[in-house]
Design an enzyme around this catalytic site. Structure first.
Site: not given
Length: 281
Positions: A2-3, A51, A250
């Protein structure tokens, strides 16, 4: 993952399914709101802010949710089987006469006064897909800490809201620099076009099922998720490493030939290199 574009799509689905309708059922499966019942309230709208998701109800109430890495809102018709995950992962259900919005794996879920929404989103920078978008402010925010690696600055939602790990990697590739390049070392001409480029990428993908940054048939992304396959431009093996303080995973992708700038610190690449070589080998 999700971005900003994914969250924008989610807000639109919720809005289209619920806005203007009266809730016939509500169920919050988190201890803090286990006794809350919104049945009988009309859903006013659902909007995204970076977001974050804000679903508003009559009576001045807002449901704030955040998808983080694995959360999702699914919308189902009457009698349709819910298939967003096992029942124990459901955190919220908002039902009308003909639709059910089901929130899965929502690690952030809070009910607040609509007048107090700012306490959850006021810290955010300009929203790449929002009415408050301000490219000059976004760039000024990014440049305020010139020694910070560009990839970390792009992920900081206080600078500009909506970029996640995928767009971070893709933006750095399109700018021709590594994510570890200090923001202040980004050439002025590329820095000037960064905000518009970021917005263009998210706008182009907010209506798509599959995110695409390349414009190439069958090749959706330039570098994200491609290690150790060849770079689409030069053929060099795409690389992957971790970026940040280690508190979150990340995985960051880059082409060492097409992107100028510092490489990641030693030791940050091994786990991701092992993982991606194992899944693509």
């Amino acid at each position: 993952m999700p971005e900003g574009d994914t969250v924008w799509q989610t807000a639109r689905r919720l809005h289209d399914a619920l806005a203007g309708k009266v809730l016939t059922h509500s169920d919050f499966r988190v201890p803090k709101y286990a006794t809350v019942d919104l049945t009988g309230r009309t859903v006013l709208d659902a909007v995204s802010r970076g977001k974050h998701l804000l679903t508003r109800f009559e009576g001045g109430l807002t449901l704030h949710s955040h998808l983080l890495m694995e959360g999702a809102w699914k919308v189902y018709g009457t009698g349709e089987r819910w298939k967003g995950g096992p029942g124990h992962q459901i955190r919220a259900v908002l039902g009308t006469a003909d639709r059910a919005a089901v929130g899965y794996r929502l690690q952030v879920l809070e009910l607040l006064r609509t007048s107090e929404e700012d306490r959850t989103v006021a810290h955010l920078g300009p929203d790449l897909l929002g009415p408050d978008w301000d490219p000059d402010l976004a760039l000024a925010n990014l440049l305020a800490d010139p020694g910070r690696p560009l990839g970390e600055a792009l992920l900081d939602q206080r600078n500009l809201a909506g970029i996640g790990n995928v767009y971070k990697s893709e933006l750095c590739f399109l700018l021709g620099v590594t994510p570890w390049l200090p923001v202040g070392a980004l050439p002025a001409d590329r820095a000037a076009k960064l905000p518009a480029l970021a917005r263009r990428l998210l706008e182009a993908n907010r209506d798509r099922v599959v995110r695409r940054t390349t414009g190439l048939r069958g090749q959706d992304l330039f570098v994200y998720g491609r290690a150790p396959r060849p770079c689409l431009r030069c053929g060099t093996s795409v690389r992957v490493a971790d970026q940040g303080d280690g508190s979150q995973e990340r995985p960051t992708f880059w082409c060492p030939s097409c992107q100028a700038g510092p490489a990641p610190p030693p030791g940050t690449a091994q786990k991701w290199r092992d993982r991606y070589h194992r899944t693509t080998g």
